[in-house]
Design a protein around this motif. Structure first.
Motif, short mmCIF file in Angstrom:
data_model
loop_
_atom_site.label_atom_id
_atom_site.label_comp_id
_atom_site.label_asym_id
_atom_site.label_seq_id
_atom_site.Cartn_x
_atom_site.Cartn_y
_atom_site.Cartn_z
N GLU A 383 0.96 -1.11 -0.11
CA GLU A 383 -0.18 0.06 -0.08
C GLU A 383 0.68 1.12 -0.01
OE1 GLU A 383 -2.65 -0.33 3.36
OE2 GLU A 383 -3.88 -1.71 2.40
N LYS A 384 2.10 1.20 0.35
CA LYS A 384 2.64 2.43 0.73
C LYS A 384 3.29 2.89 -0.71
CE LYS A 384 3.23 3.76 4.43
NZ LYS A 384 2.09 4.58 4.97
N PRO A 385 3.61 4.36 -1.06
CA PRO A 385 4.27 4.83 -2.07
C PRO A 385 5.48 4.10 -2.27
CG PRO A 385 3.63 6.61 -0.61
CD PRO A 385 3.33 5.26 0.16
N GLY A 386 5.93 3.76 -3.51
CA GLY A 386 6.88 3.06 -4.22
C GLY A 386 7.04 1.44 -3.80
N ALA A 387 5.74 0.90 -3.06
CA ALA A 387 5.58 -0.39 -2.75
C ALA A 387 4.75 -1.01 -4.04
CB ALA A 387 5.11 -0.75 -1.51
N GLN A 388 4.66 -2.32 -4.13
CA GLN A 388 3.82 -2.87 -5.37
C GLN A 388 3.16 -3.94 -4.39
OE1 GLN A 388 7.77 -4.71 -6.90
NE2 GLN A 388 6.25 -6.31 -7.15
N PRO A 389 1.87 -4.26 -4.85
CA PRO A 389 1.25 -5.70 -4.19
C PRO A 389 2.35 -6.87 -4.66
CG PRO A 389 -0.08 -4.36 -5.52
CD PRO A 389 1.09 -3.70 -5.77
N ARG A 390 2.30 -8.01 -3.80
CA ARG A 390 3.15 -8.92 -4.05
C ARG A 390 2.30 -10.41 -3.59
NH1 ARG A 390 9.00 -8.00 -3.80
NH2 ARG A 390 9.28 -5.91 -3.55
N ARG A 391 2.62 -11.24 -4.45
CA ARG A 391 1.91 -12.51 -4.25
C ARG A 391 2.78 -13.08 -2.79
NH1 ARG A 391 1.91 -18.00 -7.49
NH2 ARG A 391 4.15 -17.72 -7.58
N SER A 392 2.06 -13.51 -1.94
CA SER A 392 2.62 -14.00 -0.48
C SER A 392 2.82 -15.48 -0.22
CB SER A 392 1.85 -13.07 0.56
OG SER A 392 0.51 -13.52 0.71
#
Ligand SMILES: Nc1ncnc2c1ncn2[C@@H]1O[C@H](COP(=O)(O)OP(=O)(O)OP(=O)(O)O)[C@@H](O)[C@H]1O
Ligand SMILES: [Mg+2]
Length: 499
Positions: A383-392
């Motif tokens: 959710e944070k700027p610069g981050a990407q959703p990832r498969r966990s």
């Protein structure tokens, strides 16, 4: 260690001289470190001859002296200058040691080591050394590492490496301190009632920290109340002139205020207290940031370590440093500088192919499992700027020593992984507990490949090599006995190139 003659050492530990005359013993001093590993000996060291699982230290005594040791602390004569302590005369201080064939001589040397550490600690405390003791079910080593960092601006700190906190590591660490040491930071852990009291008697802390009372080693203790009573042994060991720092967000810890004659400093991440945190936010790697509030002022803290659970640890470390004279800003700067704590604890690394590995494989209990899964879920949300959703991915092994709660606790963790929307749960290992974790996930609604059970680390590694995709985030966590540290290491060194 402070310099002591061999004669003085013999007197302190109640041992007899062997292969050295009384005159020579009075003239010769230990000026170096105390070592149980003959390869670590340097000029002036004292060598501890301890029977180990593979080798008996007594067989290495001559080599230790050849390497520079001035004497050996042993359970029998070893043909070189030694202080010999009699196994039959050893007290029960080393009662935690498992009884095997070598237990008698091991217990005697450890009891002597405890006496030596107690004498050295008393001498140094009289000269101004401050001893800080930390206990709790989870987070002792993390907090010890944070403490070493926040106290460093105030003076020389001695702290044990890693989690070296048992009946050998504890006195051995005490003996690393000398006249130049300002702070001695000790981690106190218990497997049985009385363990913490015995360790605290060796080096009574002026400042004690209790982090939490969880369910680690519940199997050994039988109840959470028994665990709380054992942790309270630390606060009972603090003199009236000392300070007890309590994480009052844990009610069992808060109740310990009534068990000490010392001044109590209350720490909370949830409500105003003596030292407390404003609202906690996490960055893209689940590293917490918050306002640190204390009577002397406030500062903005950004932790360099991942996991919301590190907030309580950091607040307790901050409370100690503030008591010792640090400013809130000094504390904030020191905490920001701790990028990694002792190995395999929430270590986040990103491979060349973009796969992120969270290595938390050093240890696991239900509390730290929950904390790690929450951090995984947070990072995956991106959710944070610069981050990407990832498969966990949660690659989980057994939580050991939970006694009769083992099945229900593993079931809960399986369900929690589903509730936190972990994309893939890999349950590593056979047996009822791991079966319960897998079953819990399935009962909570997991289907298809979402929850997979594999028999061992190799099978888990094969699955991950085949299926990990760039950008995935993988948590690896279990009790140490499950051996998942090797899997975490292997995953980190894999990259897209060798698939
Ligand atoms: N306050 C906390 N609450 C829950 N989990 C925690 C907390 N602090 C650390 N942990 C997690 O617990 C695990 C062990 O951490 P750490 O080694 O600091 O604890 P410890 O008390 O020293 O453990 P041990 O009893 O094995 O010495 C890690 O996975 C860590 O991320
Ligand atoms: Mg530890």
């Amino acid at each position: 260690m402070i310099a002591l003659s061999i004669a003085e050492l013999a007197e302190i530990v109640g041992g007899r001289l062997s292969d050295i005359s009384p005159e020579q013993a009075a003239r010769t001093s230990v000026t170096g470190s105390v070592e149980f590993d003959s390869r670590k000996i340097t000029a002036g060291s004292l060598f501890l001859a301890l029977p180990g699982a593979r080798a008996d230290g007594h067989d290495h005594a001559a080599a230790a002296v050849a390497a520079g040791a001035v004497a050996v602390l042993a359970a029998r004569p070893v043909g070189v200058p030694a202080i010999v302590v009699d196994p039959a005369a050893s007290d029960s201080r080393s009662g935690a040691l498992e009884h095997d064939d070598a237990a008698g001589s091991g217990a005697a040397v450890l009891a002597a080591l405890a006496k030596l550490a107690a004498a050295v600690a008393a001498t140094l405390v009289a000269r101004g050394l401050r001893i800080v003791g930390v206990t709790g079910s989870s987070g002792k080593t993390s907090t010890k590492d944070l403490l070493a960092a926040v106290l460093a601006p105030l003076g020389e700190v001695v702290a044990p490496p890693g989690s070296f906190n048992n009946e050998l590591g504890h006195p051995w660490t005490v003996l690393r301190a000398d006249e130049n040491t300002d702070f001695l930071v000790l981690e106190l852990s218990a497997r049985h009632r009385g363990n913490i009291a015995a360790l605290a008697a060796i080096a009574p802390p002026q400042v004690a920290v209790v982090l939490n009372v969880g369910t680690a080693h519940l199997g050994e203790f039988g109840s959470r109340e028994a665990i709380a009573e054992t942790k309270a042994e630390l606060v009972q060991a603090v003199p009236k002139s000392g300070v007890v720092i309590l994480n009052v967000d844990d009610s069992a810890v808060a109740a310990m205020a009534g068990k000490t004659a010392a001044r109590v400093v209350r720490v909370s991440r949830a409500a105003p207290a003596d030292v407390w945190a404003g609202p906690v936010a996490l960055d893209e790697l689940a590293r917490p940031h918050f306002t640190l509030h204390a009577g002397v002022g406030a500062s903005e803290v950004r932790l360099g370590v991942s996991g919301d659970h590190q907030v309580s640890n950091a607040l307790c470390a901050a409370a100690v440093a503030l008591e010792c004279g640090a400013t809130p800003q000094q504390v904030a700067d020191a905490l920001a500088g701790v990028g990694a704590i002792s190995g395999h604890r929430m270590q986040v690394s990103t491979r060349a192919d973009g796969v992120m590995v969270i290595d938390d494989a050093y240890n696991a209990n239900p509390d730290s499992m929950r904390a790690a899964l929450q951090a995984l879920a947070w990072i995956a949300r991106g959710e944070k700027p610069g981050a990407q959703p990832r498969r966990s991915w949660a690659v989980l092994g057994e939580m050991a020593e939970l006694g009769e709660d083992a099945i229900s606790e593993h079931d809960r963790i399986g369900r929690l992984a589903v509730r936190l929307d972990v994309s893939r749960l890999v349950v590593v290992g056979v047996g009822r507990s791991m079966g319960a974790m897998h079953h819990g996930a399935v009962m909570e609604g997991s289907w298809g490949a979402e929850a997979t059970a594999v028999p061992d680390v190799d099978a888990a590694h094969a699955l991950l090599r085949a299926e990990l995709r760039p950008g995935d985030v993988v948590l690896v966590k279990a009790s140490n006995s499950a051996g998942l540290t090797a899997l975490a290491d292997a995953l980190i060194s894999d990259d897209a190139g060798d698939r």
